[in-house]
Design a protein around this motif. Structure first.
Motif, PDB file in Angstrom:
ATOM      1  N   THR A   8       0.842  -1.186   0.000  1.00 44.25           N
ATOM      2  CA  THR A   8       0.000   0.000   0.000  1.00 44.25           C
ATOM      3  C   THR A   8       0.885   1.247   0.000  1.00 44.25           C
ATOM      4  O   THR A   8       2.098   1.164   0.224  1.00 44.25           O
ATOM      5  N   CYS A   9       0.244   2.390  -0.221  1.00 41.98           N
ATOM      6  CA  CYS A   9       0.979   3.650  -0.189  1.00 41.98           C
ATOM      7  C   CYS A   9       1.651   3.832   1.170  1.00 41.98           C
ATOM      8  O   CYS A   9       2.756   4.344   1.262  1.00 41.98           O
ATOM      9  N   GLN A  10       0.958   3.394   2.216  1.00 42.94           N
ATOM     10  CA  GLN A  10       1.512   3.473   3.570  1.00 42.94           C
ATOM     11  C   GLN A  10       2.821   2.685   3.663  1.00 42.94           C
ATOM     12  O   GLN A  10       3.807   3.142   4.234  1.00 42.94           O
ATOM     13  N   ALA A  16       7.087  -1.864  -8.428  1.00 39.60           N
ATOM     14  CA  ALA A  16       5.855  -2.150  -9.165  1.00 39.60           C
ATOM     15  C   ALA A  16       4.733  -1.216  -8.719  1.00 39.60           C
ATOM     16  O   ALA A  16       3.973  -0.708  -9.540  1.00 39.60           O
ATOM     17  N   HIS A  17       4.650  -0.997  -7.406  1.00 36.36           N
ATOM     18  CA  HIS A  17       3.616  -0.104  -6.888  1.00 36.36           C
ATOM     19  C   HIS A  17       3.843   1.324  -7.391  1.00 36.36           C
ATOM     20  O   HIS A  17       2.904   1.986  -7.839  1.00 36.36           O
ATOM     21  N   ILE A  18       5.073   1.773  -7.334  1.00 38.28           N
ATOM     22  CA  ILE A  18       5.388   3.140  -7.750  1.00 38.28           C
ATOM     23  C   ILE A  18       5.028   3.349  -9.211  1.00 38.28           C
ATOM     24  O   ILE A  18       4.504   4.398  -9.595  1.00 38.28           O
ATOM     25  N   SER A  32       2.665   1.983 -10.803  1.00 44.56           N
ATOM     26  CA  SER A  32       1.223   2.015 -11.011  1.00 44.56           C
ATOM     27  C   SER A  32       0.529   3.068 -10.153  1.00 44.56           C
ATOM     28  O   SER A  32      -0.678   3.211 -10.202  1.00 44.56           O
ATOM     29  N   CYS A  33       1.298   3.802  -9.354  1.00 44.41           N
ATOM     30  CA  CYS A  33       0.702   4.769  -8.439  1.00 44.41           C
ATOM     31  C   CYS A  33       1.365   6.135  -8.608  1.00 44.41           C
ATOM     32  O   CYS A  33       2.481   6.348  -8.140  1.00 44.41           O
ATOM     33  N   PRO A  34       0.697   7.058  -9.292  1.00 43.18           N
ATOM     34  CA  PRO A  34       1.273   8.388  -9.552  1.00 43.18           C
ATOM     35  C   PRO A  34       1.623   9.144  -8.274  1.00 43.18           C
ATOM     36  O   PRO A  34       2.623   9.875  -8.240  1.00 43.18           O
ATOM     37  N   ASP A  35       0.806   8.974  -7.230  1.00 47.48           N
ATOM     38  CA  ASP A  35       1.055   9.677  -5.972  1.00 47.48           C
ATOM     39  C   ASP A  35       2.410   9.297  -5.391  1.00 47.48           C
ATOM     40  O   ASP A  35       3.205  10.146  -5.003  1.00 47.48           O
ATOM     41  N   CYS A  36       2.663   7.992  -5.319  1.00 46.13           N
ATOM     42  CA  CYS A  36       3.925   7.521  -4.760  1.00 46.13           C
ATOM     43  C   CYS A  36       5.096   7.901  -5.662  1.00 46.13           C
ATOM     44  O   CYS A  36       6.190   8.156  -5.183  1.00 46.13           O
ATOM     45  N   ARG A  37       4.842   7.930  -6.974  1.00 49.05           N
ATOM     46  CA  ARG A  37       5.899   8.305  -7.911  1.00 49.05           C
ATOM     47  C   ARG A  37       6.369   9.723  -7.606  1.00 49.05           C
ATOM     48  O   ARG A  37       7.562  10.022  -7.603  1.00 49.05           O
TER      49      ARG A  37
HETATM   50 ZN   LIG Z   1       0.923   4.532  -3.765  1.00 54.67          ZN
END
Ligand SMILES: [Zn+2]
Length: 86
Positions: free
Chosen positions: A8-10, A34-36, A38-43
């Motif tokens: 998760t983002c957390q 992989a999460h980063i 697919s997740c613009p926020d975390c990027r």
């Molecule tokens: Zn995220």
């Protein structure tokens, strides 16, 4: 919530420093990557942190200038300063 590998983002935030430093084990590193992707926020968070760390590293290399070199540099600067005044 049986998906242990569901990052998760957390999780990203919690492991961000280790991720940037390359201190994570490969499996977790790959999952975070992989999460980063697919997740613009975390990027955005990761990119911002990376830039900040680069700035810190640059500042650090200046601070770790050998003391002797720094003294010579300051001495030279001072002399040039006096030259201008005279
Ligand atoms: Zn995220």
């Amino acid at each position: 919530m049986t998906h242990e590998h569901d990052i998760t983002c957390q999780n990203i935030i919690e492991n961000l420093n280790a991720y940037i430093d390359g201190e994570l084990d490969k499996a977790l590193y790959a999952e975070i990557e992989a999460h980063i992707q697919s997740c613009p926020d975390c990027r955005i968070v990761v990119n911002t942190l990376k830039k900040t760390i680069e700035l810190c590293k640059n500042a650090d290399s200046e601070a770790s200038l050998p003391v002797e070199t720094r003294h010579r540099l300051f001495a030279k600067l001072n002399l040039e300063d006096y030259d201008k005044k005279d």
